[in-house]
Enzyme design. Structure first.
Site, PDB file in Angstrom:
ATOM      1  N   ASP A   1     -49.427 -17.957  32.892  1.00 51.51           N
ATOM      2  CA  ASP A   1     -48.619 -16.968  32.187  1.00 51.51           C
ATOM      3  C   ASP A   1     -47.436 -16.558  33.062  1.00 51.51           C
ATOM      4  O   ASP A   1     -46.955 -17.374  33.851  1.00 51.51           O
ATOM      5  CB  ASP A   1     -49.528 -15.774  31.826  1.00 51.51           C
ATOM      6  CG  ASP A   1     -49.106 -15.074  30.549  1.00 51.51           C
ATOM      7  OD1 ASP A   1     -47.961 -14.604  30.506  1.00 51.51           O
ATOM      8  OD2 ASP A   1     -49.919 -14.989  29.616  1.00 51.51           O
TER       9      ASP A   1
ATOM     10  N   HIS B   1     -46.272  -9.624  30.462  1.00 54.32           N
ATOM     11  CA  HIS B   1     -47.115 -10.450  29.589  1.00 54.32           C
ATOM     12  C   HIS B   1     -48.352 -10.991  30.305  1.00 54.32           C
ATOM     13  O   HIS B   1     -49.481 -10.892  29.811  1.00 54.32           O
ATOM     14  CB  HIS B   1     -46.244 -11.582  29.038  1.00 54.32           C
ATOM     15  CG  HIS B   1     -46.853 -12.378  27.927  1.00 54.32           C
ATOM     16  ND1 HIS B   1     -47.728 -13.423  28.157  1.00 54.32           N
ATOM     17  CD2 HIS B   1     -46.717 -12.299  26.590  1.00 54.32           C
ATOM     18  CE1 HIS B   1     -48.083 -13.946  26.992  1.00 54.32           C
ATOM     19  NE2 HIS B   1     -47.487 -13.281  26.021  1.00 54.32           N
TER      20      HIS B   1
ATOM     21  N   SER C   1     -50.844 -14.197  21.479  1.00 51.02           N
ATOM     22  CA  SER C   1     -50.954 -14.123  22.946  1.00 51.02           C
ATOM     23  C   SER C   1     -52.023 -13.144  23.382  1.00 51.02           C
ATOM     24  O   SER C   1     -52.638 -13.321  24.431  1.00 51.02           O
ATOM     25  CB  SER C   1     -49.636 -13.618  23.545  1.00 51.02           C
ATOM     26  OG  SER C   1     -48.703 -14.638  23.646  1.00 51.02           O
TER      27      SER C   1
END
Ligand SMILES: *[C@@H]1O[C@H](CO)[C@@H](O)[C@H](O)[C@H]1NC(C)=O
Ligand SMILES: *[C@@H]1O[C@H](CO)[C@@H](O)[C@H](O)[C@H]1NC(C)=O
Ligand SMILES: *[C@@H]1O[C@H](CO)[C@@H](O)[C@H](O)[C@H]1NC(C)=O
Length: 765
Positions: free
Chosen positions: A144, A221, A546
């Site tokens: 990620d 994220h 996600s």
């Protein structure tokens, strides 16, 4: 450049990014991946020098030139390299017998905690799941945007020493020292050579850019996904007071290893493959990937995620991927390889809601995470009526950037539309209203009003009906006003779960006879840890598939801890066959925006149930050999298989296997007509009690007769595998997909092992 904002997960995927496979300056060269299958040599350095020799063949035999052009040499888990090549050089390499595929390195895009409580896990680090003493033995690899190591979610309080089998490490870099890893965060590596070769040198934050050259997360994220899957229990997690309370990841005692492959321009194939090569060697048990190719996806061996996850699967590593945020259209699913565990997004029973109080006393509720508050009511205007010159009514009604006339917006609340096809994000529209001096925004989104957005002005999202009420009020009075109250947390929302509007849908575009997505998990308005470099907050609420994928990665870690010998296929089966299909009103889970009953192309086996998955009774298992047969049936020949496996004995059987016969925990037939019957083979392995008998129960799809032979399976011991055939006869074709299920029920009715039956029944072959 990717917007550094809330809902990154969503924005990146829906707005897309510029094409990054652009040529590097003037040389006519691009970064290509040359994939050569499995290594035949144990020694990584031998493989690496062979890689250089192969590359030298297109540089007139010069090893120096090969070294110059190489980006990565893949040498641990599989063989090949990425390099800067001309189209001619790439073609020459593609023609070699020892090369499987050559493809341009493409850019991929990034596609709490009440969510775990909603899934039936308690708010503690232990309990609810058996074998919790083994949970610290499993290792999660997160591919990620990196990690914020200082987050409370990654503290190593009372964690036992790192498992001795771990071969990974902590890479130093900008603002990241080895000391930042601990017994919880046991690995941190970063990969950017591929990105830099393709889009130019990374610009650090110190130099006015937005990235840092280390595993440190500047976007949030990666910190969010890692903490969702395996973050520790944190006492007071909240976003500006919203959703506050204790929060935990799915496997709070598992170890985390971070592989930073995503940067502000995206995630590049060449870097992704390097991360797979390392993670497989380092010894991770589960890989979580909240990113993917755009739909429709290419050949399985022309995409880094499919290739890397194939080699991971062969080594017993589960790779969990998000299905994508391109819903609700059909065939929008990505990460569709059968060896991946592909995750769709659903809602939880929590909402963030603001009241909109109109001047006539009407109250409406709207979804909101707005950061600003209104002190008093203000004049209400419709974007279309306060448009700037040179913009169409259409543009100003949807508050397109620059389309509002500040003279008529200052101090007011603006009603904006959000049509389906617009590029602009919802967050962006609140910035447009703010730039024009507005104090509030009511966004009318007919399709998706469930996703909370951290608007920069007071704001809320309403659906079509709410929009109509507001617009007719606007029309009916001379001095319309509105007040938007600050958002508040509402729990116990019904019905939940429901499939998120943005969640991508099947069928599978590469192999329509393999179901995708496989499973659903919460992905809407999820609270988890964040990088304070983005918006100066430690926790954030974001949405996207996600956020769903790491929930499944967390469950996979729990299953792997309790059942260390289970294959990735068994872990997938345990989740799919025990998934639930009903919501908290005990009705079939609905799919948004239609509100219709969700089908297997939307939720796969259903909504994951972590506790039931611990005791599946039976599993539909498969291994690398089964996958090779599947590949034979999908058009790959023996010589390709030999390269992929690194084994000269690999060969396709003389009669080509049928992809639908892969022992998948679902049966999907993309074309069946009333002429003749179709038979599909399956086998199940007993992972429950000995001496147990199961009976088949079928819910036949409309217009289809289903027979299971035999319809009774008697197991005498643990680990025993029994086979059966499912026969389908189409009585009446629907010229569409029809859905049913097959359940194996044990005598005591303690276990129900359910798989979806999905058939496209066509009148003519
Ligand atoms: C470095 O990391 C710390 C957290 O340890 C952070 O507060 C700081 O802003 C970072 N500095 C730079 C220059 O990125
Ligand atoms: C609107 O356009 C301006 C000028 O091109 C740009 O600087 C700004 O970031 C844009 N705003 C949004 C919300 O996209
Ligand atoms: C508002 O009035 C305009 C012009 O009279 C009309 O075209 C429009 O349909 C009305 N809108 C609503 C929502 O009633």
């Amino acid at each position: 450049m990717v917007a550094l904002a809330v809902a990154v997960a969503f924005l990146v995927l829906v707005t897309g990014a510029s094409s990054a496979s652009a040529e590097t300056s003037g040389s006519g060269k691009q970064v290509y991946v040359v994939y050569m299958g499995s290594s035949v040599h144990e020694e990584a350095e031998v493989t690496s020098s062979l890689n250089h020799e192969v590359l030298a063949t297109v540089h007139s035999g010069s090893l120096d030139a090969a070294r110059e052009s190489i980006v990565y040499s893949y040498k641990h888990a599989f063989r090949g390299f990425s390099a800067k090549l001309t189209a001619e050089q790439a073609a020459a390499l593609a023609g070699r017998e020892d090369v499987v595929k050559v493809f341009k390195s493409e850019v991929r895009h990034l596609h709490t905690t009440r969510s775990w409580q909603f899934l039936g896990l308690p708010m503690s680090e232990m309990g609810g799941i058996p074998h919790s003493s083994r949970h610290h033995k499993v290792i999660l690899g997160v591919f990620d945007t990196g990690i914020w190591p200082e987050s409370e979610s990654f503290n190593d309080y009372k964690m036992p020493p790192i498992p001795s089998r771990w071969k990974g490490g902590c890479m130093e870099g900008e603002n990241f020292t080895r000391k930042m890893c601990n017994r919880k965060l046991i690995g941190a590596k970063y990969y950017l050579k591929g990105m830099e070769e393709q889009v130019g040198p990374m610009v650090s934050r110190r130099e006015g850019g937005s990235d840092v050259r280390s595993a440190r997360d500047t976007m949030g994220h990666g910190t969010h996904t890692a903490s969702t899957a395996a973050g520790r229990l944190v006492k007071n997690m909240n976003l500006r007071g919203l959703a506050s309370g204790r929060a935990r990841g799915g496997a709070p005692r598992a170890r985390i290893a971070v592989y930073k492959v995503c940067w502000s321009p995206g995630c590049f194939d060449a870097d992704l493959l390097a991360a797979f090569d390392d993670a497989i060697k380092d010894g991770v048990d589960v890989i979580s990937l909240s990113l993917g190719p755009d739909a429709p996806q290419n050949d399985y061996f022309m995409d880094a995620i499919s290739i890397g996850s194939f080699h991971a699967f062969r080594r017993g590593i589960s790779v969990v991927g998000s299905v994508g945020n391109n819903g609700p259209s059909d065939s929008s699913a990505t990460n569709v390889a059968p060896w991946l565990l592909t995750v769709a997004s659903t809602s939880i029973d929590r909402d963030f809601s603001s009241s909109i109080i109109l001047g006539n006393g009407i109250h409406l509720e709207g979804e909101s995470l707005a950061m600003e508050q209104m002190k008093a009511k203000a004049e209400l205007v419709y974007g279309a009526e306060v448009g700037a010159a040179s913009f169409t009514t259409q543009q100003s009604s949807s508050c397109t950037n620059g389309s509002l006339d500040a003279r008529h917006v200052r101090g007011k609340v603006v009603v904006c539309r959000h049509p389906q096809d617009v590029e602009e994000s919802k967050l962006g529209k609140s910035k447009v209203v703010q730039a024009a001096g507005g104090v509030g925004m009511i966004l009318v989104d007919e399709l998706d009003r469930a996703m909370g957005v951290s608007f920069v002005v007071a704001g809320a999202i309403v659906g079509n009906k709410g929009g109509q009420t507001i617009l007719s009020y606007l029309n009916s009075t001379r001095n319309p006003t509105a007040l938007i109250t600050p958002p508040k947390t509402v729990v116990g929302v019904r019905p939940a779960p429901a499939v998120s509007v943005f969640s991508s849908r099947g069928p599978n575009t590469i192999t329509p006879d393999v179901l995708k997505p496989d499973i659903a998990a919460p992905g809407l308005n999820i609270l988890a840890a964040w990088s304070p470099m983005n918006m100066e907050i430690d926790y954030n609420i974001v949405s996207g598939t996600s956020m769903a994928a790491p929930h499944i990665a967390g469950v996979a870690l729990l299953l792997k801890a309790s059942n260390p010998t289970w294959s990735p296929a068994a872990i997938k089966s345990a989740m799919m066959t025990t998934a639930v299909s009903r919501d908290n009103e005990n009705k079939v889970i609905k799919s948004m925006p239609s509100g219709k009953m969700a089908n297997a192309f939307e939720i796969g086996g259903g909504q994951v149930h972590p506790r039931k998955a611990q005791n599946p009774g039976l599993v539909y298992d498969s291994d690398a050999t089964d996958i090779l047969k599947f590949l034979c049936g999908s058009g790959y020949d023996s010589s390709t298989l030999q390269l992929i496996t690194g084994d000269k004995r690999s060969a396709c059987p003389s009669s080509a296997p049928v992809p639908a016969d892969l022992n998948y925990p679902a049966i999907t037939l993309s074309r069946v007509s009333p002429a003749g019957t179709r038979s599909v083979m399956r086998s199940v392995t007993n992972v429950g009690l000995q001496n147990i008998v199961y009976h088949a129960r079928v819910k036949a799809p409309i217009g289809v007769e289903v027979k299971v032979v035999p319809n009774r399976l008697a197991f005498t011991h643990y680990g025993q595998t029994l086979s059966f055939i499912v026969k389908f006869k189409v009585l009446k074709a629907e010229d569409d997909y029809v859905f049913g299920s097959l359940t194996w029920v044990d005598g005591g009715r303690h276990r129900k092992v359910t798989i979806p039956l999905v058939l496209n029944t066509v009148s003519e072959d």
